[in-house]
Design a protein around this motif. Structure first.
Motif, PDB file in Angstrom:
ATOM      1  N   THR A   1     -17.779  -1.932  36.907  1.00 42.49           N
ATOM      2  CA  THR A   1     -18.779  -2.626  36.102  1.00 42.49           C
ATOM      3  C   THR A   1     -20.159  -2.360  36.673  1.00 42.49           C
ATOM      4  OG1 THR A   1     -18.427  -4.629  37.413  1.00 42.49           O
ATOM      5  CG2 THR A   1     -17.268  -4.500  35.339  1.00 42.49           C
TER       6      THR A   1
ATOM      7  N   ARG B   1     -22.097  -7.330  36.940  1.00 46.44           N
ATOM      8  CA  ARG B   1     -21.235  -7.847  38.000  1.00 46.44           C
ATOM      9  C   ARG B   1     -21.779  -9.153  38.569  1.00 46.44           C
ATOM     10  NH1 ARG B   1     -20.693  -3.836  42.559  1.00 46.44           N
ATOM     11  NH2 ARG B   1     -20.543  -2.433  40.796  1.00 46.44           N
TER      12      ARG B   1
ATOM     13  N   LYS C   1     -14.226  -9.391  36.673  1.00 41.48           N
ATOM     14  CA  LYS C   1     -14.493  -8.180  37.441  1.00 41.48           C
ATOM     15  C   LYS C   1     -13.203  -7.429  37.754  1.00 41.48           C
ATOM     16  CE  LYS C   1     -18.197 -10.289  40.114  1.00 41.48           C
ATOM     17  NZ  LYS C   1     -18.617 -10.601  41.475  1.00 41.48           N
TER      18      LYS C   1
END
Length: 191
Positions: A141, A146, A157
């Motif tokens: 990501t 994030r 995540k």
């Protein structure tokens, strides 16, 4: 198999024809017309011919390569490249490695191979002692995204990954000790 080994083993189209001919003979050829299993090889045409109804079967017939005009060596090279790497191969990289000019052709070839590989995997069933484990693996990501996502086990995540494997208890023939280790079965052989 490395590229150098591939070039040594299959230097030309004739060696690829010989390889596929042996594979087809080992599996057995069944006539589409009369269902006979008795065939003979026609060297001049690189085809099998039924002994009874004289129906001809090419090396590509009944395979993932059927209706393709690409040479067998191109197919074999693609199979080698796609199956030789752990991380996978993109279509564009496959096109570059094979030196092919048309992306669409390589795209169709690659996806035919992937479909055949997926169908083959679905033929195997786990039996006896099956081990199951799951893990959470971090996703790729962007840093800005994030920071906004929550942390911990249920985080966006991370992706949940499940793995199942067949194992069996092995016995040492000399000592008689039993040892539980994972056995990997591929092509009907222990590895």
């Amino acid at each position: 198999m490395t590229i150098l080994q591939f070039n040594e083993r299959y230097p030309d189209e004739a060696s690829c024809i010989h390889f596929f001919k042996e594979q087809r003979e080992r599996e057995g050829i069944i006539c589409k017309k009369c269902k006979s299993r008795e065939h003979y090889w026609l060297n001049s045409l690189n085809m099998f011919q039924c002994k009874y109804c004289e129906f001809r079967t090419g090396l590509k017939n009944g395979t993932v390569m059927e209706n393709s005009k690409l040479p067998l060596r191109i197919w074999l090279l693609a199979m080698t490249l796609v199956s030789a790497t752990k991380k996978g191969f993109s279509c564009l990289e496959l096109q570059r490695q094979m030196g092919h000019s048309r992306y669409e052709t390589v795209f169709r070839l690659y996806h035919k191979l992937r479909e055949a590989m997926g169908k083959r995997d679905s033929q195997y069933k786990l039996e006896d002692m099956v081990e199951y484990d799951e893990a959470f693996v971090s996703k790729a990501t962007k840093l800005s995204e994030r920071m906004k996502l929550k942390k911990g086990r249920g985080s966006q995540k991370q992706a949940s990954v499940a793995v199942m494997a067949e194992s069996s208890i092995l016995e040492d023939l000399i000592t008689g000790e039993k040892d539980k280790k994972l056995q990997i079965f591929q092509d009907g052989q222990n590895r």
